[in-house]
Motif scaffolding. Structure first.
Motif, mmCIF file in Angstrom:
data_model
loop_
_atom_site.group_PDB
_atom_site.id
_atom_site.type_symbol
_atom_site.label_atom_id
_atom_site.label_comp_id
_atom_site.label_asym_id
_atom_site.label_seq_id
_atom_site.Cartn_x
_atom_site.Cartn_y
_atom_site.Cartn_z
ATOM 1 N N THR A 1 -3.373 -0.118 -3.310
ATOM 2 C CA THR A 1 -4.128 -0.465 -2.113
ATOM 3 C C THR A 1 -4.477 -1.945 -2.214
ATOM 4 O OG1 THR A 1 -5.088 1.761 -2.079
ATOM 5 C CG2 THR A 1 -6.160 0.076 -0.722
ATOM 6 N N THR B 1 1.785 5.221 -2.423
ATOM 7 C CA THR B 1 1.734 5.995 -3.659
ATOM 8 C C THR B 1 3.140 6.121 -4.222
ATOM 9 O OG1 THR B 1 -0.163 7.228 -2.836
ATOM 10 C CG2 THR B 1 1.049 8.203 -4.663
ATOM 11 N N ARG C 1 -1.310 4.693 -7.266
ATOM 12 C CA ARG C 1 -1.769 4.421 -5.900
ATOM 13 C C ARG C 1 -2.093 2.942 -5.778
ATOM 14 N NH1 ARG C 1 -5.842 9.462 -5.481
ATOM 15 N NH2 ARG C 1 -4.269 11.048 -5.838
ATOM 16 N N GLU D 1 0.839 -1.187 0.000
ATOM 17 C CA GLU D 1 0.000 0.000 0.000
ATOM 18 C C GLU D 1 0.877 1.241 0.000
ATOM 19 O OE1 GLU D 1 -3.826 1.922 2.290
ATOM 20 O OE2 GLU D 1 -2.954 0.060 3.033
ATOM 21 N N GLU E 1 -7.768 -3.619 -3.954
ATOM 22 C CA GLU E 1 -8.466 -2.634 -4.776
ATOM 23 C C GLU E 1 -7.735 -2.440 -6.098
ATOM 24 O OE1 GLU E 1 -9.411 1.031 -2.836
ATOM 25 O OE2 GLU E 1 -9.916 0.035 -0.950
#
Length: 178
Positions: free
Chosen positions: A124, A107, A122, A105, A127
């Motif tokens: 995650t 950026t 990004r 996780e 996701e």
């Protein structure tokens, strides 16, 4: 004859590959780029395959140069390399993530100064990966990958690169490769 339809003997393999390459090049040259075709993303036109094969071939060309120990520091133009980064993020990475979600996780900011391009990624767990231009100058990236477009191209494809990585390198290493 093997199931793939290729030759059973090594001596016949290079000739077979040459024939298949000639067929592919003929199809790419003679098929209208807007012809509807199957693809593994939302670009359902023949031009997808010309781009996909250009980058697939380029990355494997780099692999062959590495195997020989003869790797130039700059191999591709900034425009071509930046398009390869776009192609990876838009077409290949989403497909790889569908097969195995990222487990990191954070950026990452990718910056290719010679191409005038920046991508913010990004990550995650669980996701979809979000890729686009930097959204907010106030957001601190967890990692930055900077260099020529050529170096960024190599880095996103998981190849040895002269890109400078600062911050959490695990994020770059955690990108899924097709």
């Amino acid at each position: 004859m093997p199931e793939s339809g290729g030759p059973a003997k090594w001596d016949e393999l290079l000739g077979w590959w040459d024939e298949k390459l000639a067929l592919l090049l003929d199809r790419l040259r003679t098929t209208d780029p807007d012809t509807p075709v199957w693809t593994f993303n939302d670009d359902k036109v023949a031009s997808f395959w010309a781009r996909r094969q250009a980058h697939e071939t380029s990355i494997h060309h780099l692999d062959a140069l590495h195997a020989r120990g003869d790797v130039p520091s700059l191999l591709w133009s900034p425009e071509f390399a930046a398009d390869g980064v776009d192609e990876y993020f838009a077409s290949c990475m989403p497909r790889a993530v569908r097969r195995a979600a990222v487990d990191v996780e954070g950026t990452i900011l990718f910056h290719a100064a010679d191409a005038g391009r920046t991508w913010e990624v990004r990550l995650t767990p669980g996701e979809p990966v979000v890729v686009g231009p930097p959204q907010d100058a106030a957001i601190d990236e967890d990692a930055t990958v900077a260099g020529t477009a050529d170096a960024i191209y190599r880095a996103v494809w998981g190849r040895p690169s002269h890109a400078i990585v600062s911050g959490d390198r695990a994020l770059l290493d955690g990108l899924r490769r097709p």
